[in-house]
Design an enzyme around this catalytic site. Structure first.
Site, PDB file in Angstrom:
ATOM      1  N   CYS B  64       0.675  -1.104  -0.055  1.00 17.47           N
ATOM      2  CA  CYS B  64      -0.071   0.113   0.006  1.00 17.47           C
ATOM      3  C   CYS B  64       0.924   1.378   0.160  1.00 17.47           C
ATOM      4  CB  CYS B  64      -1.036   0.007   1.261  1.00 17.47           C
ATOM      5  SG  CYS B  64      -0.205   0.103   2.654  1.00 17.47           S
ATOM      6  N   ALA B  67       3.039   1.872   2.925  1.00 18.35           N
ATOM      7  CA  ALA B  67       4.413   0.971   2.815  1.00 18.35           C
ATOM      8  C   ALA B  67       5.179   2.113   1.804  1.00 18.35           C
ATOM      9  CB  ALA B  67       4.057  -0.335   2.387  1.00 18.35           C
ATOM     10  N   ARG B  98      12.747  -4.086   6.233  1.00 15.49           N
ATOM     11  CA  ARG B  98      13.209  -3.870   4.924  1.00 15.49           C
ATOM     12  C   ARG B  98      14.607  -4.128   4.859  1.00 15.49           C
ATOM     13  NH1 ARG B  98      11.045  -2.220   0.673  1.00 15.49           N
ATOM     14  NH2 ARG B  98      12.797  -0.637   0.286  1.00 15.49           N
ATOM     15  N   HIS B 197       5.239   6.642  -2.492  1.00 12.04           N
ATOM     16  CA  HIS B 197       6.593   7.232  -3.065  1.00 12.04           C
ATOM     17  C   HIS B 197       6.312   8.652  -3.328  1.00 12.04           C
ATOM     18  CE1 HIS B 197       7.580   3.112  -4.819  1.00 12.04           C
ATOM     19  NE2 HIS B 197       7.743   3.141  -3.488  1.00 12.04           N
TER      20      HIS B 197
HETATM   21  S1  SF4 Z   1      -1.325  -1.672   6.035  1.00 16.94           S
HETATM   22 FE1  SF4 Z   1      -2.162   0.150   7.057  1.00 16.94          FE
HETATM   23  S2  SF4 Z   1      -1.870   1.924   5.578  1.00 16.94           S
HETATM   24 FE2  SF4 Z   1      -1.663   0.011   4.322  1.00 16.94          FE
HETATM   25  S3  SF4 Z   1      -3.606  -0.532   3.621  1.00 16.94           S
HETATM   26 FE3  SF4 Z   1      -3.354  -1.590   5.492  1.00 16.94          FE
HETATM   27  S4  SF4 Z   1      -4.462   0.058   6.844  1.00 16.94           S
HETATM   28 FE4  SF4 Z   1      -4.056   0.902   5.173  1.00 16.94          FE
END
Ligand code: SF4
Ligand code: SF4
Lengths: 459, 544
Positions: B64, B67, B98, B197
């Site tokens: 996402c 991230a 990471r 990004h």
């Molecule tokens: S990890 Fe957190 S920010 Fe990423 S999609 Fe899930 S809820 Fe949303």
């Protein structure tokens, strides 16, 4: 040089900021539980990032494939709700991956939006998106409540809510809910039940799923896990043993209230006494006598405790982890005459502190306990009162290195060692392994750091 | 062993086969994201659909926006306290996962990378709003750590309940007297990490870049953009630059610090490694401060030499050019020798790369140097320009998902804009082969009849492996053990498994050895037990 160089012994109160958490979020527990159903694809109803994170974390812990679908929410779904996404997801999943069961869990996002999963699933069925003979179960797993343990518990409840049936005729079996433990632990619990001659239904059952062989073949749905038929039969069982209040009680109580399957909640059978209670309860519930083979295993454990007692005696231990695990571990450490003195869990729950206080009442030393605590606080306590041993997940190694304390990895996640996937810590066998780990950790350190003239050949 | 393709595979047929299993809507979309590579007379590739939503239910590699923002771009910086505003999971999963390494200059220097900071929102915060808790958390982070900067990262529910993280940041900045800034990087924005990004680039540009005007010493000053110090890559490159006499002002963001970002505008050239994740910063610095950018690649021995030469050529200094040539003359033969060593093991074998936004392209160099052929490749979250080259940018359609990511309006800074070269100098450099602001993309460097697959999913990966039996498959952790169960080694190119560095000359040699190890590992011969190989029940010979 220190890794956690900004951690100081001085503790300033924190109300809003968690530093180095001792828990993670609900859906990952739900995903793990769902992997313990044969032919099941877990599905994360939310944005795809959560699913990617949960799959990655489970994969790193098990070094095994972890498959799950996602509803891949975008901005639009977060405004209009995720119904269209879930309908489309179910259609695609059954067409492409052909599971028998899809186990849907929610995320913070879909929970905040308020998607009604049963209603959407019903609609999917109506629209023919769920083929006949296939199943969709679900659990609500908002991560702003509870922790990964809560998510596990919710999905286990989702299993019985989705499948359990009552024919009116008892089937003579015992439901065993193993708690949020490793595949090897689940196998060991089955082994103990078999040795007792108890016909059990163990769910979830990730043994054989997340510790599979390398053969050159890959099957998304291995021939392992609890079957749908077994889950259906759970409603006709003679009783349920839920192991671990936090992870297993929800489902056990649900079967009790909805299906009149009486339940008993026990501690996770980690260590001598908790395993004793497990065996004793199971024997009485099923009306079986305990075979010599189990007495023998137990006797071996007692033997080891006696042989090595001097090294356990009055060693101080710090622990972080999940409540069910920590309660049993603390009891076992006390059984060994060790002193668990700093204890945190990130998972909320009122009974935890009282249980720990009870178990550690005889320790002539201040015992720090924090529920909804974090590993930053644990580290601060360790700086104030050093310990001989640390027991927690892989994140503990930063503390262990900074403070020069031996670490035993236990709990979730373990990202840097292999044994947890294959060797149990439950049962008498598991307790033996814990003894081995504790002794290896303490004695390796002694061997490496004691003055030269004190190096012992025999210990 | 699974090193030879069973028979020649017709990629178009394979594509059709892959699409057959999909429901019609899925098949239509995927057919535009799977291409058999073919260049036209101008050397241009076909159009590939990319940077579009993943279809719900498809088992994707993607993550996402959060991230991409918190994990990828800001993750490797050691001295910003990064607070995740949300429930606990998002912060937990991006905690040390990471493999970005960092080397604080002294034992006392700030380093928050081993820490995870989260507001761990509860139900009460979701219902009544989380701003109060966030404010308090920033205060507590300040009290506990005393940092010079704090970053706040929003997760999905935060956007939904409408917390104004930027207002909190502004207030706390004023109150604490340190820099506090926020990122609206909710996971549902955009279609992948890529949106994150962009958001990270924007906020760094708005809140950090250009804050420190103290001049940087050095004759040849560059920034390295899109390098994240996985497995020590940045250390390898830092050393290389030092040997060449090139001053590295900042890296975005491997082994980086806040102060480096703050003065990055003083560099005279931006060198872009991962185009996808950081091109926005390069563009914005150029517009506002005048330093131009070139695309570089330090993955592969030849590529490293070429990139160093480009940098030297840009500065046009004789001494620098000589020093660079001397370093290349010393290092490249070692790399070649390392390649020679592995060639008997690797030559002629097939590789597949499905990862990220640049590595699926860059790492083809290394495979090429090992005599291996990349038979299929694709990105997880790249855009058309990363596939087809930046010349397609004017024709890229901006859809709703991209539109909600802010494009900053950037103008030349009246006081601080400084053109680094005259138009004539730039022209001369271009004529001599230095391409400014250009990334030619992956596809034009790939052979015809190779498969290009955007946002590949589990089902397609399995089909590819089944058909081609590659010697190695490169992807990420989620794919790793599936592929290996099939008897094919998987090399992670997000985090390098536990390996690295793979950048620069030394890194190239490391990579060759690692791939040689993987493709020659005896483990792949153990998968069948003797009785599975010969199941006949003639046991008598055992006794003979
Ligand atoms: S990890 Fe957190 S920010 Fe990423 S999609 Fe899930 S809820 Fe949303
Ligand atoms: S805490 Fe919530 S939003 Fe974050 S990863 Fe977990 S489910 Fe997703």
């Amino acid at each position: 040089m220190t890794l956690l160089r900004h951690t100081t012994p001085e503790i300033k109160p924190r109300k809003a900021l968690t530093i180095n958490p001792a828990k993670t979020c609900q859906p990952i527990g739900a995903m793990y539980a769902a992997l313990g159903i044969r032919g099941c694809l877990p599905h994360s109803h939310g944005s795809q990032g959560c699913c990617a994170y949960h799959r990655s974390a489970l994969t790193r812990h098990y070094k095994e494939p972890v498959m799950a679908g996602t509803s891949s929410f975008t901005e639009g779904s977060s405004v209009f709700g995720g119904q269209a996404n879930l309908l489309q997801a179910l259609e695609n999943i059954f067409a492409i991956y052909e599971p028998d069961v899809v186990a849907v869990h929610t995320t913070c996002l879909s929970e905040t939006i308020g998607d009604d999963i049963p209603q959407i699933v019903a609609k999917a069925r109506q629209e023919g998106k769920v083929p006949d003979g296939k199943h969709v179960i679900y659990a609500n797993t908002p991560s702003y409540v509870g922790s990964h343990v809560t998510g596990f518990a919710n999905m286990v409840k989702g299993m019985v809510r989705g499948f359990a049936q009552k024919t009116g005729k008892k089937n003579g079996r015992v439901n065993l809910i193993p708690g949020y433990v490793e595949p090897a632990d689940m196998a060991e619990i089955k082994h103990l039940a078999e040795a007792l001659g108890v016909k059990s239904i163990l769910f979830p059952d990730t043994s054989g799923v997340l510790n599979g062989p390398l053969t050159g073949q890959y099957s998304m749905f291995p021939e392992a896990g609890v079957t749908v038929d077994e889950l259906k039969a759970s409603g006709d069982a003679i009783g349920t043993l839920g192991l671990g209040e936090w992870a297993s009680a929800e489902a056990a109580r649900y079967l009790d209230s909805e299906f009149k399957v009486p339940c008993k909640i026990l501690d996770l059978p980690i260590g001598l006494k908790a395993t004793d209670r497990f065996v004793d309860t199971l024997r009485q519930l099923a009306g079986k006598s305990v075979p010599e083979s189990i007495n023998f295993e137990r006797g071996q454990l007692v033997d080891v405790i006696s042989d090595w007692h001097q090294y356990f005696y009055h060693k101080k231990v710090a622990l972080a982890g999940d409540p069910d695990q920590i309660i049993s571990l603390v009891e076992f450490l006390v059984t060994l005459d060790m002193w668990p003195v700093h204890i945190v869990t990130g998972t909320p729950g009122k009974r935890f502190e009282a249980r720990i206080r009870e178990l550690t009442a005889d320790i002539p030393h201040e015992v720090n306990v924090k529920v909804e605590g974090d590993m930053f606080l644990l580290h601060q306590w360790i700086k104030q009162t050093p310990v001989d041993l640390l027991i927690c997940n892989s994140y503990g190694k930063y503390i262990a290195r900074d403070e020069n304390i031996p670490l035993i990895r236990h709990g979730f996640p373990i990202l840097d060692r292999m044994g947890h996937v294959y060797f149990p810590t439950v049962g008498y066998k598991g307790a033996l392994r814990l003894c081995e780990k504790i002794l290896d950790a303490l004695l390796d350190k002694q061997d490496l750091t004691c003055p030269e003239h004190q190096v012992e050949l025999q210990m | 062993m699974t090193t030879k393709p069973k028979k020649t595979v017709d990629p178009s047929v394979l594509k059709e086969e892959m699409l057959r299993k999909y429901p019609p809507k899925v098949a239509r979309k995927r057919s535009k994201q799977i291409l058999v590579n073919e260049l036209d007379e101008q050397g241009h590739s076909q159009e590939i659909m990319s940077n579009v939503r993943t279809i719900p239910g498809i088992i994707t590699q993607r993550g996402c926006t959060y991230a991409g923002c918190k994990g990828v771009v800001l993750g490797p910086t050691r001295d910003i306290v990064n607070i995740t505003h949300g429930p606990i999971g998002c912060g937990f999963y991006s905690w040390l996962t990471r493999r970005n390494q960092t080397l604080p200059p002294t034992p006392e220097s700030e380093n928050y990378m081993p820490y995870c900071f989260s507001t761990d929102m509860g139900e009460h915060d979701i219902v009544f709003g989380g701003e109060k808790k966030l404010r308090q958390a920033v205060q507590e982070a300040f009290d506990a750590m005393n940092p010079k900067a704090i970053g706040i990262f929003s997760t999905c529910p935060v956007g939904l309940i409408g917390d104004d993280v930027h207002a909190v940041a502004r207030d706390m900045k004023e109150k604490l007297g340190i820099n506090v800034f926020a990122f609206s990087c909710e996971g549902y924005k955009g279609v992948s990490q890529s949106a994150g990004h962009h958001i990270a680039n924007n906020q760094l540009f708005k809140h950090v870049i250009g804050l420190d005007d103290t001049p940087t010493e050095g004759k040849f000053k560059i920034n390295l953009l899109g390098e994240y110090n996985i497995g020590g890559d940045a250390f390898e490159l830092e050393e290389l630059f030092t040997r060449c006499g090139i001053t590295l002002v900042s890296t975005f963001s491997g082994n980086s610090s806040y102060d480096q970002f703050a003065k990055s505008h003083s560099a005279d050239l931006n060198c872009v490694m991962c185009h996808r994740s950081i091109n926005y910063v390069a563009e914005m610095i150029e517009k506002k401060f005048g330093a131009p950018w070139i695309k570089v690649n330090f993955i592969g021995g030849e590529a490293t030499a070429k990139s160093l030469r480009r940098i030297a050529q840009y500065f046009g200094d004789k001494e620098l050019i000589e020093r660079v040539e001397a370093v290349i003359a010393e290092e490249l033969p070692k790399v070649k020798a390392a390649a020679e060593e592995v060639l008997p093991t690797t030559e002629g074998k097939l590789a597949m790369l499905f990862v990220g936004g640049s590595r699926a392209h860059h790492y083809q160099e290394l495979f090429h140097e090992m005599g291996m052929k990349t038979i299929a490749a694709g990105y997880e979250f790249a855009h058309r320009d990363d596939y087809e080259g930046r010349h397609v940018l004017p024709s890229v359609k901006v859809d709703a998902d991209s539109r909600n990511i802010e494009e900053l309006e950037v103008e030349a800074d009246p006081a601080r804009y400084r053109a680094r070269k005259t138009p004539e100098e730039l022209k001369a450099l271009e004529d001599a082969g230095v391409e400014f602001k250009n990334y030619p993309g992956m596809m034009m460097e790939m052979e015809s009849k190779t498969l290009i697959i955007d946002d590949i999913n589990h089902y397609e990966s399995e089909a590819l492996i089944e058909k081609y039996k590659p010697a190695v498959f490169c992807a990420g952790i989620k794919e790793k053990y599936v592929v290996q169960k099939l008897g094919v080694p998987l090399k992670q190119l997000h985090n390098y498994d536990v390996g690295g560095p793979y950048a620069g000359f030394g890194g190239a040699a490391n990579f060759y050895r690692e791939i040689a190890r993987l493709v020659s590992s005896k483990v792949w011969t153990y998968m069948k037990a003797p009785w599975e190989e010969n199941p006949e029940l003639s046991a008598t010979y055992v006794w003979e």
